[in-house]
Design a protein around this motif. Structure first.
Motif, short mmCIF file in Angstrom:
data_model
loop_
_atom_site.label_atom_id
_atom_site.label_comp_id
_atom_site.label_asym_id
_atom_site.label_seq_id
_atom_site.Cartn_x
_atom_site.Cartn_y
_atom_site.Cartn_z
N PRO A 179 0.82 -1.21 0.00
CA PRO A 179 0.00 0.00 0.00
C PRO A 179 0.86 1.27 0.00
CG PRO A 179 -0.56 -1.45 1.86
CD PRO A 179 0.74 -1.95 1.29
N ALA A 224 -0.05 -0.44 -8.48
CA ALA A 224 -1.29 -1.22 -8.37
C ALA A 224 -2.15 -1.09 -9.64
CB ALA A 224 -2.09 -0.75 -7.15
N PHE A 265 -3.43 -5.94 -1.49
CA PHE A 265 -2.23 -5.37 -0.90
C PHE A 265 -1.71 -6.27 0.21
CE2 PHE A 265 -4.81 -2.01 -2.66
CZ PHE A 265 -3.89 -1.32 -3.45
#
Ligand SMILES: *Cc1c(COP(=O)(O)O)cnc(C)c1O
Length: 382
Positions: free
Chosen positions: A77, A84, A96
């Motif tokens: 993250p 992503a 994540f």
């Protein structure tokens, strides 16, 4: 404003770009292959595919590894959204893995736990993207052994880490991954304006990446389906993009790569200077993990979370371009709409609430660093 990061442009950088401007080729000339050869020599990778930016490199890397609908990609993250987004562009889904509280890199323990659970529900990832946060390489050996056990591919997001080493080898050597991607955005380790690259040791992946970069078209005689054609003949074999780098950009890249080791040395010296002068203050300086040398793309400190915004505001109103890397990707409105929410990755969220990125780049002067240190010392007492 003392910016948190910026490019360093030399007289030779200028001359290299001017040289291309007055040459026959502004794009698809000799400079891109020259830049790619230099990237290979520096990183120890067999193949380098230069492209328009790291975002397109990630997108191509996912496609080359066959990521598509029904597949999963996992990343940290604490990264830029591009790490992503590449999965979503391929029609795959994203999840994540929380970070390690010392290095702020994807936690190997959290990954191992999540993999064990995913195996039981048949939801294992096809690709995992470790991000070498701030320039400090991830635990690639342990990650690689998990990839062998659970059968996923690895794309190293080394946008921060050109010039860093892991177990004495340059990031990009690719011993523990399928593909490594680099960014040459002006705040990164070297710049080509916009620019990126994908590195790999696998000839088949390299060929796929080359096709994807330029419309899926090849002129390479060995790769053509039809044999014995004239030299103007070409074939589109897959659906690709125009993700090419120009020769203007590659010429700047060639010249910048000659300066990479001096950039890294300067960044290390700046990081050491911060460590030395911030060590006694009420904050945590970056943790240095064993077996690796960071390229020090970023210098992030952790402060009391109740005072973080006050300190950041004070620095910014004092002409110091301190900032935050990163807002956790899963908390972006777009990702919250996909179903992620506060509390999903608590270590990343705590990290985010405490973090401040201080200015660090090759042209930062000692006077400027002293000003950052003094202003921060003052802000911590507010
Ligand atoms: C900068 C960055 C990217 C994207 O790089 P671009 O070259 O701007 O597309 C991807 N991942 C990380 C971790 C980055 O910092």
């Amino acid at each position: 404003m003392i910016r948190y990061g910026q490019q360093s442009i030399s007289e030779n950088d200028l001359q290299e770009v001017i040289g291309v401007l007055t040459s026959p080729f502004l794009t698809q000339g000799p400079k891109v292959p020259e830049f790619e050869e230099k990237l290979c020599a520096l990183s120890g990778s067999r193949f380098a595919i230069a492209c328009s930016n790291a975002t397109s490199a990630l997108h191509m890397a996912c496609q080359a590894l066959g990521l598509g609908p029904g597949d999963r990609l996992w990343t940290s993250p604490i990264t830029f959204v591009a790490s992503a987004n590449c999965a979503l562009h391929c029609g795959a889904t994203v999840d994540f893995v929380d970070i390690d509280s010392d290095t702020y890199n994807l936690s190997i323990e959290a990954l191992a736990l999540k993999l064990r659970r995913a195996e039981k529900t048949n939801t294992l990832p096809k690709v995992v993207v470790p991000v070498h946060f701030a320039g400090q390489p991830c635990d690639m050996r342990d990650l690689y052994s998990l990839s062998q056990e659970y059968g996923f591919h690895i794309i190293e997001d080394a946008a921060h880490a050109l010039g860093a080493t892991y177990q004495g080898e340059p990031v990009g050597a690719g011993k523990y991954s399928d593909i490594t991607i680099l960014s040459f955005h002006p705040v990164k380790m070297i710049t080509t304006g916009e620019g990126g690259a994908a590195l790999t040791n696998d000839p088949e992946l390299a060929h796929k990446l080359q096709l994807l970069r330029s419309h899926g078209i090849t002129r390479d005689e060995e790769a053509l389906a039809a044999k014995g054609k004239a030299d103007w003949y070409y074939e589109q074999q897959v659906l690709g993009f125009n993700f090419r780098m120009t020769d203007l950009q590659a010429a700047l890249g060639v010249s910048q790569l000659d300066r990479l080791s001096s950039f890294v040395q300067k960044r290390i010296a700046c990081a050491n200077y911060y460590d030395q002068h911030l060590g006694s203050m009420l904050l945590d300086t970056p943790h240095r993990a064993p077996e690796r040398c960071s390229s020090w793309h970023l210098y992030c400190v952790q402060v009391d979370e109740s005072k973080r915004d006050l300190i950041l505001d004070h620095l910014r109103s004092s002409s110091i371009g301190a900032t935050v890397h990163y807002i956790p990707v899963h908390l972006q409105p777009y990702y919250q709409k996909l179903g992620f929410s506060l509390g999903d990755f608590p270590i990343s969220e705590t990290y985010f609430r405490q973090t401040i990125t201080l200015p660090l780049h090759p042209d930062l002067t000692t006077d400027e660093q002293d000003l950052v240190i003094d202003t921060l010392a003052h802000a911590l007492k507010l």
